[in-house]
Design a protein around this motif. Structure first.
Motif, PDB file in Angstrom:
ATOM      1  N   ASN A 168       0.833  -1.207   0.000  1.00  0.00           N
ATOM      2  CA  ASN A 168       0.000   0.000   0.000  1.00  0.00           C
ATOM      3  C   ASN A 168       0.866   1.255   0.000  1.00  0.00           C
ATOM      4  OD1 ASN A 168       0.880   0.387   2.672  1.00  0.00           O
ATOM      5  ND2 ASN A 168      -0.863  -0.727   3.502  1.00  0.00           N
ATOM      6  N   GLY A 169       0.200   2.387  -0.218  1.00  0.00           N
ATOM      7  CA  GLY A 169       0.907   3.656  -0.308  1.00  0.00           C
ATOM      8  C   GLY A 169       1.603   4.106   0.964  1.00  0.00           C
ATOM      9  N   PRO A 170       0.945   4.001   2.137  1.00  0.00           N
ATOM     10  CA  PRO A 170       1.607   4.424   3.370  1.00  0.00           C
ATOM     11  C   PRO A 170       2.940   3.715   3.619  1.00  0.00           C
ATOM     12  CG  PRO A 170      -0.738   4.229   3.743  1.00  0.00           C
ATOM     13  CD  PRO A 170      -0.491   3.700   2.357  1.00  0.00           C
ATOM     14  N   ASP A 171       3.001   2.414   3.333  1.00  0.00           N
ATOM     15  CA  ASP A 171       4.265   1.688   3.503  1.00  0.00           C
ATOM     16  C   ASP A 171       5.328   2.229   2.543  1.00  0.00           C
ATOM     17  OD1 ASP A 171       3.156   0.124   5.439  1.00  0.00           O
ATOM     18  OD2 ASP A 171       2.874  -1.638   4.187  1.00  0.00           O
ATOM     19  N   GLN A 172       4.905   2.548   1.335  1.00  0.00           N
ATOM     20  CA  GLN A 172       5.869   3.059   0.354  1.00  0.00           C
ATOM     21  C   GLN A 172       6.383   4.444   0.749  1.00  0.00           C
ATOM     22  OE1 GLN A 172       4.901   2.762  -3.868  1.00  0.00           O
ATOM     23  NE2 GLN A 172       5.992   4.664  -4.240  1.00  0.00           N
ATOM     24  N   THR A 173       5.486   5.321   1.187  1.00  0.00           N
ATOM     25  CA  THR A 173       5.924   6.669   1.564  1.00  0.00           C
ATOM     26  C   THR A 173       6.860   6.611   2.772  1.00  0.00           C
ATOM     27  OG1 THR A 173       3.912   6.986   2.882  1.00  0.00           O
ATOM     28  CG2 THR A 173       3.896   7.833   0.645  1.00  0.00           C
ATOM     29  N   GLU A 174       6.655   5.647   3.650  1.00  0.00           N
ATOM     30  CA  GLU A 174       7.554   5.491   4.792  1.00  0.00           C
ATOM     31  C   GLU A 174       8.971   5.166   4.324  1.00  0.00           C
ATOM     32  OE1 GLU A 174       7.841   2.295   8.353  1.00  0.00           O
ATOM     33  OE2 GLU A 174       5.904   3.293   8.179  1.00  0.00           O
ATOM     34  N   SER A 175       9.075   4.299   3.312  1.00  0.00           N
ATOM     35  CA  SER A 175      10.387   3.963   2.762  1.00  0.00           C
ATOM     36  C   SER A 175      11.014   5.147   2.037  1.00  0.00           C
ATOM     37  CB  SER A 175      10.268   2.768   1.803  1.00  0.00           C
ATOM     38  OG  SER A 175      10.037   1.583   2.509  1.00  0.00           O
ATOM     39  N   LEU A 176      10.186   5.944   1.400  1.00  0.00           N
ATOM     40  CA  LEU A 176      10.680   7.128   0.707  1.00  0.00           C
ATOM     41  C   LEU A 176      11.216   8.147   1.715  1.00  0.00           C
ATOM     42  CD1 LEU A 176      10.878   8.253  -2.204  1.00  0.00           C
ATOM     43  CD2 LEU A 176       8.701   9.384  -1.821  1.00  0.00           C
ATOM     44  N   ILE A 177      10.480   8.344   2.794  1.00  0.00           N
ATOM     45  CA  ILE A 177      10.888   9.300   3.823  1.00  0.00           C
ATOM     46  C   ILE A 177      12.193   8.858   4.493  1.00  0.00           C
ATOM     47  CG2 ILE A 177      10.259  10.267   6.075  1.00  0.00           C
ATOM     48  CD1 ILE A 177       7.293  10.075   5.102  1.00  0.00           C
ATOM     49  N   SER A 178      12.324   7.549   4.699  1.00  0.00           N
ATOM     50  CA  SER A 178      13.510   7.034   5.391  1.00  0.00           C
ATOM     51  C   SER A 178      14.755   7.016   4.511  1.00  0.00           C
ATOM     52  CB  SER A 178      13.242   5.623   5.903  1.00  0.00           C
ATOM     53  OG  SER A 178      13.126   4.701   4.826  1.00  0.00           O
ATOM     54  N   GLY A 179      14.581   7.202   3.202  1.00  0.00           N
ATOM     55  CA  GLY A 179      15.719   7.221   2.302  1.00  0.00           C
ATOM     56  C   GLY A 179      16.012   5.897   1.626  1.00  0.00           C
ATOM     57  N   ARG A 180      15.192   4.877   1.880  1.00  0.00           N
ATOM     58  CA  ARG A 180      15.414   3.592   1.207  1.00  0.00           C
ATOM     59  C   ARG A 180      15.005   3.648  -0.260  1.00  0.00           C
ATOM     60  NH1 ARG A 180      13.348   1.818   6.225  1.00  0.00           N
ATOM     61  NH2 ARG A 180      11.292   1.376   5.359  1.00  0.00           N
ATOM     62  N   LEU A 181      14.121   4.569  -0.594  1.00  0.00           N
ATOM     63  CA  LEU A 181      13.723   4.796  -1.979  1.00  0.00           C
ATOM     64  C   LEU A 181      14.148   6.185  -2.415  1.00  0.00           C
ATOM     65  CD1 LEU A 181      10.022   3.483  -2.085  1.00  0.00           C
ATOM     66  CD2 LEU A 181      12.077   2.269  -2.851  1.00  0.00           C
ATOM     67  N   ASP A 182      14.381   6.330  -3.726  1.00  0.00           N
ATOM     68  CA  ASP A 182      14.648   7.650  -4.303  1.00  0.00           C
ATOM     69  C   ASP A 182      13.359   8.284  -4.826  1.00  0.00           C
ATOM     70  OD1 ASP A 182      17.486   7.461  -3.936  1.00  0.00           O
ATOM     71  OD2 ASP A 182      17.515   6.056  -5.622  1.00  0.00           O
ATOM     72  N   PHE A 183      12.492   7.448  -5.394  1.00  0.00           N
ATOM     73  CA  PHE A 183      11.209   7.946  -5.902  1.00  0.00           C
ATOM     74  C   PHE A 183      10.267   6.778  -6.059  1.00  0.00           C
ATOM     75  CE2 PHE A 183      12.665   6.163  -9.750  1.00  0.00           C
ATOM     76  CZ  PHE A 183      11.729   6.314 -10.780  1.00  0.00           C
ATOM     77  N   GLY A 184       8.989   7.082  -6.353  1.00  0.00           N
ATOM     78  CA  GLY A 184       8.039   6.000  -6.512  1.00  0.00           C
ATOM     79  C   GLY A 184       6.719   6.464  -7.095  1.00  0.00           C
ATOM     80  N   SER A 185       5.932   5.504  -7.560  1.00  0.00           N
ATOM     81  CA  SER A 185       4.595   5.755  -8.090  1.00  0.00           C
ATOM     82  C   SER A 185       3.581   5.099  -7.158  1.00  0.00           C
ATOM     83  CB  SER A 185       4.459   5.186  -9.509  1.00  0.00           C
ATOM     84  OG  SER A 185       5.391   5.789 -10.376  1.00  0.00           O
ATOM     85  N   LEU A 186       2.536   5.825  -6.813  1.00  0.00           N
ATOM     86  CA  LEU A 186       1.562   5.339  -5.842  1.00  0.00           C
ATOM     87  C   LEU A 186       0.261   6.112  -5.987  1.00  0.00           C
ATOM     88  CD1 LEU A 186       2.396   6.807  -2.313  1.00  0.00           C
ATOM     89  CD2 LEU A 186       3.514   7.578  -4.398  1.00  0.00           C
ATOM     90  N   GLY A 187      -0.732   5.769  -5.168  1.00  0.00           N
ATOM     91  CA  GLY A 187      -1.997   6.481  -5.196  1.00  0.00           C
ATOM     92  C   GLY A 187      -1.855   7.898  -4.656  1.00  0.00           C
ATOM     93  N   ASP A 188      -2.729   8.790  -5.134  1.00  0.00           N
ATOM     94  CA  ASP A 188      -2.609  10.191  -4.743  1.00  0.00           C
ATOM     95  C   ASP A 188      -2.834  10.426  -3.257  1.00  0.00           C
ATOM     96  OD1 ASP A 188      -5.357   9.734  -4.686  1.00  0.00           O
ATOM     97  OD2 ASP A 188      -5.818  11.077  -6.349  1.00  0.00           O
ATOM     98  N   THR A 189      -3.777   9.675  -2.646  1.00  0.00           N
ATOM     99  CA  THR A 189      -4.132   9.934  -1.251  1.00  0.00           C
ATOM    100  C   THR A 189      -2.966   9.737  -0.287  1.00  0.00           C
ATOM    101  OG1 THR A 189      -6.470   9.467  -1.636  1.00  0.00           O
ATOM    102  CG2 THR A 189      -5.676   9.251   0.620  1.00  0.00           C
ATOM    103  N   PRO A 190      -2.278   8.590  -0.291  1.00  0.00           N
ATOM    104  CA  PRO A 190      -1.136   8.455   0.627  1.00  0.00           C
ATOM    105  C   PRO A 190      -0.012   9.443   0.333  1.00  0.00           C
ATOM    106  CG  PRO A 190      -1.244   6.592  -0.888  1.00  0.00           C
ATOM    107  CD  PRO A 190      -2.519   7.341  -1.045  1.00  0.00           C
ATOM    108  N   ALA A 191       0.161   9.795  -0.940  1.00  0.00           N
ATOM    109  CA  ALA A 191       1.210  10.759  -1.281  1.00  0.00           C
ATOM    110  C   ALA A 191       0.878  12.140  -0.718  1.00  0.00           C
ATOM    111  CB  ALA A 191       1.376  10.829  -2.799  1.00  0.00           C
ATOM    112  N   ILE A 192      -0.404  12.526  -0.800  1.00  0.00           N
ATOM    113  CA  ILE A 192      -0.841  13.821  -0.263  1.00  0.00           C
ATOM    114  C   ILE A 192      -0.734  13.825   1.256  1.00  0.00           C
ATOM    115  CG2 ILE A 192      -2.862  15.285   0.101  1.00  0.00           C
ATOM    116  CD1 ILE A 192      -3.731  14.569  -2.766  1.00  0.00           C
ATOM    117  N   ILE A 193      -1.196  12.754   1.898  1.00  0.00           N
ATOM    118  CA  ILE A 193      -1.148  12.667   3.359  1.00  0.00           C
ATOM    119  C   ILE A 193       0.298  12.768   3.854  1.00  0.00           C
ATOM    120  CG2 ILE A 193      -1.500  11.103   5.312  1.00  0.00           C
ATOM    121  CD1 ILE A 193      -4.044  10.118   3.906  1.00  0.00           C
ATOM    122  N   ALA A 194       1.209  12.102   3.152  1.00  0.00           N
ATOM    123  CA  ALA A 194       2.615  12.137   3.552  1.00  0.00           C
ATOM    124  C   ALA A 194       3.190  13.540   3.408  1.00  0.00           C
ATOM    125  CB  ALA A 194       3.421  11.143   2.710  1.00  0.00           C
ATOM    126  N   TYR A 195       2.911  14.196   2.287  1.00  0.00           N
ATOM    127  CA  TYR A 195       3.448  15.545   2.075  1.00  0.00           C
ATOM    128  C   TYR A 195       2.883  16.521   3.106  1.00  0.00           C
ATOM    129  CZ  TYR A 195       4.763  19.916  -0.209  1.00  0.00           C
ATOM    130  OH  TYR A 195       5.283  21.154  -0.469  1.00  0.00           O
TER     131      TYR A 195
END
Length: 354
Positions: A113-140
């Protein structure tokens, strides 16, 4: 005596001429050596200048990390996303474009799911990613250091599916237990629809789709949200579809691509490079649509006919942003802020990198 004097004088003259000649030779050799040394230094300087110029020309490329870490939603045996992004990786089109900029390896990681992906993005394990708009907005909105660089699709359909012999309409969900992936676009769709329908008394539980599917089959929950191939399969298995977001354009989901600010600092031109690579992949996809649907069917473990139904190529955007897509994104953001699902309001244009 005079004869002797003349011989001495003549010898002295010959000696003087010899010394003078020798001195001139030494001077000429010295001048030659200096000239040679000067040319050597000039040559060295020019070579150094050339090397410095070459290094300067390659400095941007050399500063780009050779490995790129990309995240997407949905595990599958090919470890690839759908859409133009997945097709581009599948055919090697995106890899070839990235190699031009010093990226020699792309590591793809799937997330449930998106929340798990954004967590990895925030922690630096990912450089970028594609996901649903809602988790991306909530994270930002929660402070994630990301930038929006694309919106690949703006027609993601969510479904509300009831248990067998259970609720028949959305209004029947009053007082019922409903499962959804909290923080996903389906969560936003569900809460928005229940509000529109006046359903206020319900219990919302967080479950990933596989867990919710099993819980629905056991009768532990009254309804669940789903999307794509899994939703179509549930409906074909006899579970009632109470609603889907295609009937509510303002509640459709979209797929976004975000990049971390840390990676942008290393590769400022990445958004342009990525979007051009994606557009090249999309152009190729449209030339091979039958093959693309077979690719999607393999990812989804289904048939090409079903993926044509849930993921038509017409839904894929051929530019990074469109007016209708941004309008949907704005509506989603406003809803999340109003429902306090997003911590703070912000301007989409401040998040977006054009």
């Amino acid at each position: 005596m005079a004869k002797v004097y003349r011989e001495i004088l003549g010898g002295w003259a010959r000696g003087f001429r010899f010394v003078l000649l020798a001195s001139m030779v030494v001077m000429m050799l010295a001048v030659s050596a200096c000239g040679s040394g000067g040319n050597s230094a000039g040559s060295s300087t020019r070579e150094a200048d050339k090397a410095e110029a070459a290094g300067s020309g390659n400095s941007a490329k050399s500063s780009v990390p050779s490995v790129l870490n990309y995240g997407f939603i949905g595990a599958n045996k090919l470890n690839l996303p759908g859409g133009a992004e997945g097709w581009g990786f599948y055919k090697g089109i995106i890899q070839e474009e990235l190699k031009k900029h010093g990226i020699t390896e792309v590591k793809l990681t799937s997330f449930p799911n998106g929340p798990d992906q954004t967590e990895s993005l925030i922690s630096g394990r990912l450089d970028f990613g594609s996901l649903g708009d809602t988790p991306a907005i909530i994270a930002y909105a929660g402070g994630a250091k990301t930038r929006l660089i694309g919106q690949g699709s703006a027609h993601t359909v969510g479904y509300i599916i009831g248990k067998k012999d259970g609720p028949k309409t959305v209004k029947d969900l009053q007082g019922k237990t409903i499962a959804t992936q909290k923080g996903s676009f389906m969560h936003r769709y569900l809460v928005g629809l229940l509000k529109q329908e006046g359903v206020t008394d319900y219990k919302l539980v967080h479950m990933l789709i596989p867990d919710a599917t099993a819980a629905l089959a056991r009768g532990d929950i009254d309804a669940t949200t789903n999307t794509g191939v899994q939703a179509v399969k549930q409906i074909s298995d006899g579970y009632p579809a109470l609603d889907d977001s295609s009937k509510h354009p303002d509640l459709l989901g979209s797929s976004v691509t975000v990049v971390s600010e840390d990676y942008l600092a290393k590769f400022p031109d990445f958004p342009k490079v990525w979007n051009e690579a994606r557009e090249k992949a999309l152009a190729d996809l449209k030339q091979h649509q039958d093959e693309y649907y077979k690719f999607l069917a393999e990812i989804g473990n289904t048939t090409p006919d079903i993926v044509k139904q849930v993921s038509p190529t017409e839904d894929l955007k051929d530019t990074a942003f469109t007016d209708d897509g941004l309008s949907l994104l704005e509506g989603t953001k406003n809803f999340l802020v109003e429902e306090k699902l997003a911590k703070k309001d912000f301007n989409i244009s401040d998040w977006q990198l054009k």
